[in-house]
Enzyme design. Structure first.
Site, PDB file in Angstrom:
ATOM      1  N   TYR A 208     -10.008  -8.267  -5.432  1.00 48.96           N
ATOM      2  CA  TYR A 208      -8.825  -7.468  -5.783  1.00 48.96           C
ATOM      3  C   TYR A 208      -8.236  -7.881  -7.120  1.00 48.96           C
ATOM      4  O   TYR A 208      -7.789  -7.059  -7.908  1.00 48.96           O
ATOM      5  CB  TYR A 208      -7.773  -7.661  -4.686  1.00 48.96           C
ATOM      6  CG  TYR A 208      -7.073  -6.405  -4.258  1.00 48.96           C
ATOM      7  CD1 TYR A 208      -7.709  -5.490  -3.436  1.00 48.96           C
ATOM      8  CD2 TYR A 208      -5.781  -6.140  -4.656  1.00 48.96           C
ATOM      9  CE1 TYR A 208      -7.071  -4.349  -3.012  1.00 48.96           C
ATOM     10  CE2 TYR A 208      -5.130  -4.996  -4.239  1.00 48.96           C
ATOM     11  CZ  TYR A 208      -5.787  -4.104  -3.416  1.00 48.96           C
ATOM     12  OH  TYR A 208      -5.150  -2.972  -3.012  1.00 48.96           O
TER      13      TYR A 208
ATOM     14  N   HIS B 253      -4.191  -9.227   3.147  1.00 41.92           N
ATOM     15  CA  HIS B 253      -5.640  -9.251   3.277  1.00 41.92           C
ATOM     16  C   HIS B 253      -6.065 -10.194   4.393  1.00 41.92           C
ATOM     17  O   HIS B 253      -5.484 -11.276   4.552  1.00 41.92           O
ATOM     18  CB  HIS B 253      -6.294  -9.704   1.968  1.00 41.92           C
ATOM     19  CG  HIS B 253      -6.266  -8.680   0.895  1.00 41.92           C
ATOM     20  ND1 HIS B 253      -6.379  -8.978  -0.445  1.00 41.92           N
ATOM     21  CD2 HIS B 253      -6.130  -7.332   0.947  1.00 41.92           C
ATOM     22  CE1 HIS B 253      -6.318  -7.875  -1.167  1.00 41.92           C
ATOM     23  NE2 HIS B 253      -6.169  -6.862  -0.330  1.00 41.92           N
TER      24      HIS B 253
ATOM     25  N   LYS C 270      -2.806  -3.083   7.721  1.00 36.01           N
ATOM     26  CA  LYS C 270      -4.055  -2.755   8.396  1.00 36.01           C
ATOM     27  C   LYS C 270      -4.303  -3.710   9.559  1.00 36.01           C
ATOM     28  O   LYS C 270      -3.984  -4.885   9.493  1.00 36.01           O
ATOM     29  CB  LYS C 270      -5.223  -2.830   7.408  1.00 36.01           C
ATOM     30  CG  LYS C 270      -5.235  -1.706   6.375  1.00 36.01           C
ATOM     31  CD  LYS C 270      -6.483  -1.783   5.515  1.00 36.01           C
ATOM     32  CE  LYS C 270      -6.554  -0.615   4.541  1.00 36.01           C
ATOM     33  NZ  LYS C 270      -7.761  -0.672   3.689  1.00 36.01           N
TER      34      LYS C 270
ATOM     35  N   HIS D  58      -2.697   3.264  -6.205  1.00 38.70           N
ATOM     36  CA  HIS D  58      -3.307   2.045  -5.680  1.00 38.70           C
ATOM     37  C   HIS D  58      -3.529   1.018  -6.788  1.00 38.70           C
ATOM     38  O   HIS D  58      -3.516  -0.188  -6.532  1.00 38.70           O
ATOM     39  CB  HIS D  58      -4.624   2.366  -4.985  1.00 38.70           C
ATOM     40  CG  HIS D  58      -5.056   1.303  -4.013  1.00 38.70           C
ATOM     41  ND1 HIS D  58      -4.285   0.918  -2.931  1.00 38.70           N
ATOM     42  CD2 HIS D  58      -6.170   0.526  -3.966  1.00 38.70           C
ATOM     43  CE1 HIS D  58      -4.914  -0.027  -2.260  1.00 38.70           C
ATOM     44  NE2 HIS D  58      -6.048  -0.286  -2.866  1.00 38.70           N
TER      45      HIS D  58
ATOM     46  N   ARG E 234       0.869  -1.169   0.000  1.00 41.52           N
ATOM     47  CA  ARG E 234       0.000   0.000   0.000  1.00 41.52           C
ATOM     48  C   ARG E 234       0.914   1.230   0.000  1.00 41.52           C
ATOM     49  O   ARG E 234       2.026   1.193   0.530  1.00 41.52           O
ATOM     50  CB  ARG E 234      -0.892   0.020   1.234  1.00 41.52           C
ATOM     51  CG  ARG E 234      -1.841  -1.160   1.361  1.00 41.52           C
ATOM     52  CD  ARG E 234      -2.628  -1.073   2.662  1.00 41.52           C
ATOM     53  NE  ARG E 234      -3.594  -2.159   2.780  1.00 41.52           N
ATOM     54  CZ  ARG E 234      -3.347  -3.330   3.363  1.00 41.52           C
ATOM     55  NH1 ARG E 234      -2.155  -3.552   3.908  1.00 41.52           N
ATOM     56  NH2 ARG E 234      -4.281  -4.268   3.420  1.00 41.52           N
TER      57      ARG E 234
ATOM     58  N   ARG F 141      -0.799  -1.483  -7.030  1.00 45.08           N
ATOM     59  CA  ARG F 141      -0.925  -2.619  -6.096  1.00 45.08           C
ATOM     60  C   ARG F 141      -1.881  -3.662  -6.653  1.00 45.08           C
ATOM     61  O   ARG F 141      -1.637  -4.863  -6.570  1.00 45.08           O
ATOM     62  CB  ARG F 141      -1.382  -2.097  -4.742  1.00 45.08           C
ATOM     63  CG  ARG F 141      -1.582  -3.173  -3.675  1.00 45.08           C
ATOM     64  CD  ARG F 141      -1.775  -2.481  -2.328  1.00 45.08           C
ATOM     65  NE  ARG F 141      -2.755  -3.137  -1.481  1.00 45.08           N
ATOM     66  CZ  ARG F 141      -2.459  -4.099  -0.620  1.00 45.08           C
ATOM     67  NH1 ARG F 141      -1.224  -4.557  -0.525  1.00 45.08           N
ATOM     68  NH2 ARG F 141      -3.399  -4.614   0.155  1.00 45.08           N
TER      69      ARG F 141
END
Length: 311
Positions: A292, A283, A189, A257, A166, A260
């Site tokens: 994705y 993820h 995250k 983005h 990211r 990615r």
């Protein structure tokens, strides 16, 4: 209707909101950005209830919430211009707070919690083709009057495309992370850590940038610097790619983005399996990786059958 400030809340409600946000931050590893968004969502909701009922919302009054209240809030937010996706996110935060409050106070909020969120079409990512990605990086390399800035932007974008980072993860790297080893330890995250292999091309791109950067590399300082020496802002990288895509005639979806996304899609096309890609991207669920990479259900089932011992 303007969003209410904290003074619009009853003291007991403000205290409950503050405690809930503390719980979310401490036990669910919510980022500061997420906590800020949750606070705005709940201030909007509680402020609406104050106007809707003619008195500030209190924990006791929240115990009497019904579906009609939730629908009225949704209608008011739509009238303010909220789209289905933004409203669904806002209602999700509200429901999380109400569930926490019902558990804490023993309220029965099942009627309010049964209100449905609006449906919305989840937009699929649009990765760049390998040629488009290469052309974009070549254009970025020659798209700035200051050579070290151009080299910096290329290095960041190479990490996005070559390692699947990211942009926030790439810009969070410090001097202590250099020189790169075979793999980088990335905290993504939710505080989840993962190991990301580093391609030679990414290592070389960063080395080229550092050789030209006018700022001394220090272990406690940012790896990627802005023109004034501070940590590089994501907006500068986005602007560089925006200029490149305009020169190349690429679509507006060609963003940092998207690089990615491209990493994941190109890896899958080369034979990578979804589970590995999931781990590389950080993820939490395979379904996110499926969206994705634009993988269809047939491909997902093929991966499942190949991996399952009874497949």
């Amino acid at each position: 209707m303007t969003a209410p400030g904290p003074l619009a809340l009853a003291p007991a409600t403000a205290d409950a909101l503050a405690r809930w946000l503390e719980v979310e931050a401490a036990t669910r590893d919510r980022s500061a950005h997420t906590i800020t968004a949750y606070r705005a969502d709940l201030l909007a909701f509680l402020g609406f209830l104050g106007g809707h009922h003619g008195r500030p919302a209190t924990p006791a009054s929240l115990a009497g919430l019904r579906q009609t209240d939730m629908r009225a809030f949704a209608a008011a937010e739509r009238a303010r211009g909220f789209g289905a996706r933004s409203l669904a996110r806002r209602q999700s935060a509200v429901r999380s707070f109400l569930r926490w409050l019902s558990d804490r106070e023993g309220y029965d909020l099942s009627a309010a919690l049964s209100a449905r969120s609006p449906k919305y079409a989840r937009s699929l990512p649009r990765p760049l083709s390998p040629d488009q990605a290469r052309d974009a990086l070549d254009m970025v390399a020659s798209g700035h009057d200051t050579p070290w800035v151009a080299a910096r932007d290329v290095a960041v974008m190479t990490l996005l495309w070559g390692c699947g980072l990211r942009i926030s993860e790439a810009l969070a790297l410090d001097g202590a992370d250099w020189p790169f080893r075979e793999a980088l330890t990335i905290t993504g995250k939710g505080g989840r850590q993962r190991q990301v292999p580093v391609l030679a091309v990414a290592r070389d791109a960063v080395a080229t940038y550092l050789a030209q950067c006018p700022w001394r590399l220090a272990v406690d300082q940012p790896l990627f610097r802005g023109v004034r020496g501070g940590r590089l802002d994501a907006g500068a990288v986005a602007a560089a790619l925006r200029r490149a895509r305009a020169a190349l005639g690429l679509p507006q979806t060609a963003t940092p983005h998207a690089l990615r996304h491209s990493f994941a899609t190109h890896l899958l096309a080369a034979g990578g399996d979804l589970r590995t890609i999931q781990e590389l991207l950080g993820h939490a669920s395979l379904s996110t990786t499926q969206v994705y990479t634009g993988v269809d259900d047939a491909h997902l089932m093929a991966v499942y059958r190949a991996a399952h011992p009874r497949g």
